[in-house]
Enzyme design. Structure first.
Site, PDB file in Angstrom:
ATOM      1  N   HIS A  86       0.881  -1.171   0.000  1.00  0.00           N
ATOM      2  CA  HIS A  86       0.000   0.000   0.000  1.00  0.00           C
ATOM      3  C   HIS A  86       0.926   1.230   0.000  1.00  0.00           C
ATOM      4  O   HIS A  86       2.021   1.181   0.565  1.00  0.00           O
ATOM      5  CB  HIS A  86      -0.829  -0.058   1.283  1.00  0.00           C
ATOM      6  CG  HIS A  86      -1.921   0.941   1.407  1.00  0.00           C
ATOM      7  ND1 HIS A  86      -1.691   2.253   1.720  1.00  0.00           N
ATOM      8  CD2 HIS A  86      -3.268   0.809   1.281  1.00  0.00           C
ATOM      9  CE1 HIS A  86      -2.849   2.897   1.792  1.00  0.00           C
ATOM     10  NE2 HIS A  86      -3.823   2.042   1.522  1.00  0.00           N
ATOM     11  N   ASP A 113       3.106  -4.036   8.103  1.00  0.00           N
ATOM     12  CA  ASP A 113       1.837  -3.322   7.953  1.00  0.00           C
ATOM     13  C   ASP A 113       0.734  -4.368   8.127  1.00  0.00           C
ATOM     14  O   ASP A 113       0.476  -5.183   7.238  1.00  0.00           O
ATOM     15  CB  ASP A 113       1.802  -2.687   6.553  1.00  0.00           C
ATOM     16  CG  ASP A 113       0.433  -2.110   6.212  1.00  0.00           C
ATOM     17  OD1 ASP A 113      -0.535  -2.346   6.957  1.00  0.00           O
ATOM     18  OD2 ASP A 113       0.342  -1.451   5.157  1.00  0.00           O
ATOM     19  N   GLN A 131      -4.507  -5.205   7.168  1.00  0.00           N
ATOM     20  CA  GLN A 131      -5.476  -6.190   6.667  1.00  0.00           C
ATOM     21  C   GLN A 131      -5.364  -7.528   7.391  1.00  0.00           C
ATOM     22  O   GLN A 131      -6.023  -8.503   7.004  1.00  0.00           O
ATOM     23  CB  GLN A 131      -5.290  -6.405   5.148  1.00  0.00           C
ATOM     24  CG  GLN A 131      -5.487  -5.152   4.313  1.00  0.00           C
ATOM     25  CD  GLN A 131      -6.927  -4.619   4.350  1.00  0.00           C
ATOM     26  OE1 GLN A 131      -7.861  -5.301   4.779  1.00  0.00           O
ATOM     27  NE2 GLN A 131      -7.104  -3.383   3.920  1.00  0.00           N
ATOM     28  N   LYS A 142     -10.635  -0.591  10.517  1.00  0.00           N
ATOM     29  CA  LYS A 142     -10.751  -1.805   9.702  1.00  0.00           C
ATOM     30  C   LYS A 142     -11.090  -3.013  10.575  1.00  0.00           C
ATOM     31  O   LYS A 142     -11.098  -4.146  10.124  1.00  0.00           O
ATOM     32  CB  LYS A 142      -9.451  -2.048   8.938  1.00  0.00           C
ATOM     33  CG  LYS A 142      -9.178  -0.962   7.882  1.00  0.00           C
ATOM     34  CD  LYS A 142      -7.939  -1.281   7.093  1.00  0.00           C
ATOM     35  CE  LYS A 142      -7.428  -0.093   6.292  1.00  0.00           C
ATOM     36  NZ  LYS A 142      -8.254   0.258   5.154  1.00  0.00           N
ATOM     37  N   CYS A 172      -4.787   2.301  -3.560  1.00  0.00           N
ATOM     38  CA  CYS A 172      -3.541   2.838  -2.999  1.00  0.00           C
ATOM     39  C   CYS A 172      -2.378   1.865  -3.183  1.00  0.00           C
ATOM     40  O   CYS A 172      -1.500   1.759  -2.303  1.00  0.00           O
ATOM     41  CB  CYS A 172      -3.684   3.199  -1.518  1.00  0.00           C
ATOM     42  SG  CYS A 172      -4.939   4.429  -1.228  1.00  0.00           S
TER      43      CYS A 172
HETATM   44  C1  LIG Z   1      -2.478  -2.774   3.682  1.00  0.00           C
HETATM   45  C2  LIG Z   1      -2.870  -1.392   4.095  1.00  0.00           C
HETATM   46  N1  LIG Z   1      -1.967  -0.589   4.641  1.00  0.00           N
HETATM   47  C3  LIG Z   1      -2.262   0.646   5.046  1.00  0.00           C
HETATM   48  C4  LIG Z   1      -3.527   1.159   4.909  1.00  0.00           C
HETATM   49  C5  LIG Z   1      -3.810   2.552   5.381  1.00  0.00           C
HETATM   50  O1  LIG Z   1      -4.686   2.509   6.452  1.00  0.00           O
HETATM   51  P1  LIG Z   1      -5.307   3.874   7.057  1.00  0.00           P
HETATM   52  O2  LIG Z   1      -5.964   4.569   5.896  1.00  0.00           O
HETATM   53  O3  LIG Z   1      -6.265   3.402   8.072  1.00  0.00           O
HETATM   54  O4  LIG Z   1      -4.185   4.652   7.615  1.00  0.00           O
HETATM   55  C6  LIG Z   1      -4.506   0.367   4.323  1.00  0.00           C
HETATM   56  C7  LIG Z   1      -5.866   0.906   4.095  1.00  0.00           C
HETATM   57  O5  LIG Z   1      -6.556   0.537   3.187  1.00  0.00           O
HETATM   58  C8  LIG Z   1      -4.173  -0.937   3.911  1.00  0.00           C
HETATM   59  O6  LIG Z   1      -5.094  -1.744   3.354  1.00  0.00           O
END
Ligand SMILES: Cc1ncc(COP(=O)(O)O)c(C=O)c1O
Length: 416
Positions: free
Chosen positions: A121, A207, A210, A233, A373
């Protein structure tokens, strides 16, 4: 069981375009149970005050409720202590926080290299590029050096031999997602950490945006150094996220945000930081949000992550089987369910994902379309966008049947 769970989520009884809502955009954000909504409103109705700084009753109540969530969070992810938990606004802020603190620490030097994966992401690419960009550029990064990228194979699985070949004595951090938000790939974090530690002195950031909502995570057994995730999430409110970091590393990191609440002493010629984790949280926290997040953790604990994981595996398996029978539809990521989380990204030949998502919306079905993203990943796949269905504990097989029926209707509309 799912029937009872669904009753806890008032929004699921909404109608969209005169149709029953089918919510399949859980990787973007999840719906909130009554318990979370009530915890937030109860805070504002009965306990609202700023935390830690007041001696009056409301402030003490608010502080106690807030501090309780440190304990719940540490327990939820198997952290050694509450001192390892830092609350921020989400995964994005958590990773940026890690990167900023890391950049100014003894763990980094200017010649250092950083490794990410092709499936990241943007939130787990750009903060690292900001350390490596050699130019001050107000329009974007234009001269990024020493960012190395682990390849994925045609099934969307990380090439670990490639990772091994990228590791050098200059590698300072390896930043990987636990589960891809597009491919659904579950990365073998334990194995990756072992490989990184055996072949370099780099730290590993995961990260987990998910992953934490969908399977039981134990940060200690994973062996990584940082782990980041978002409340929204996993049934909690937006504006709350967690950065977990090993205590012995956190103790060596400088703060990156300065202000109230993060100090022990301040003079005009010097200042002394508060102990961890407070030295990383300057300013007033999202108090009601963190308390709402605590209620989400309670809800997930009560339901049980193993049940959630099992239910989701069944849904993903049913979804992949059903979508595979639709001519012209391509699914991305591993087809082996044991290697996949609960997102299914796909394209339908001849129909742009945004058009498909609009048609599905007209039938009350919410999916996501776009690059999610993860633009470098879509470039690698040779496409500009995918449609993505993603599941959570309140989804049912009939939601997937509605999705399949909707896609078939879209095929008729677009004559493909
Ligand atoms: C794998 C991953 N990393 C980071 C993020 C960013 O999360 P946030 O927008 O809650 O900061 C997301 C959000 O879709 C994501 O799916």
């Amino acid at each position: 069981m799912i029937g009872a769970i669904r009753k806890d989520f008032p929004i699921l009884s909404r109608r969209i375009n005169n149709k029953k809502l089918v919510y399949l955009d859980n990787a973007a954000t999840t719906q909130k149970p009554k318990a979370v909504i009530e915890a937030i409103s109860n805070f504002y109705l009965n306990h609202n005050a700023n935390i830690r700084r007041g001696v009056h009753t409301l402030s003490e109540e608010a502080t106690a409720k807030f501090e309780e969530v440190y304990k719940k969070t540490a327990k939820f992810i198997g952290a050694k202590s509450v001192d390892e938990i830092i609350f921020g606004s989400g995964t994005t802020e958590a990773i940026n926080m890690a990167a900023k603190c890391f950049e100014n620490s003894c763990f980094w030097d200017k010649e250092g290299e950083i490794i990410v994966t092709e499936m990241e992401h943007h939130s787990n690419i750009l903060p690292w590029m900001s350390i490596l960009d050699r130019k001050e550029n107000i329009f974007g990064f234009s001269n990024v050096k020493n960012l190395k990228v682990i390849r994925i194979n045609k099934d969307g699985i990380l090439d670990l031999d490639h990772l091994k070949s990228l590791l050098t004595s200059k590698t300072k951090i390896v930043a990987i997602s636990h589960i891809s938000n597009v491919l659904g790939t579950i990365n073998p974090v334990k194995e990756i950490v072992k490989m990184v530690k055996e072949n370099s002195s780099a730290l590993v950031l995961v990260d987990g945006a998910q992953a934490v909502p969908h399977q039981k995570i134990n940060v200690q057994s994973l062996g990584c150094d940082f782990y980041a995730f978002s409340s929204h999430k996993m049934l909690g409110p937006t504006g709350v996220g967690v950065l977990w970091c090993k205590k012995e590393i956190l103790e060596k990191l400088p703060p990156f945000l300065f202000g109230g609440g993060m100090i022990e002493e301040v003079y005009f010629d010097k200042a002394v930081w508060a102990d961890i984790p407070h030295k990383f949280t300057a300013g007033t926290s999202n108090i009601s949000g963190v308390i709402g997040f605590g209620a989400a953790l309670d809800y997930l604990e009560k339901t049980g992550l193993s049940l959630i994981e099992k239910q989701e595996k069944e849904l993903v398996s049913y979804c992949i089987d059903s979508l595979s029978n639709i001519p012209g539809l391509t699914i991305y990521g591993p087809l082996d369910i044991s290697k996949r989380g609960s997102v299914v990204a796909f394209t339908l030949f001849g129909v742009h994902p945004h058009d498909l998502a609009s048609v599905l919306d007209s039938y009350g079905i919410a999916i996501r379309s776009g690059h999610h993203c993860a633009m470098p990943l879509h470039n690698k796949l040779g496409i500009s966008a995918t449609a993505r269905a993603s599941f959570y504990l309140y989804n049912t097989k009939s939601d997937i049947e509605a999705l399949v029926a909707g896609i078939k209707k879209a095929k008729k509309i677009f004559k493909v």
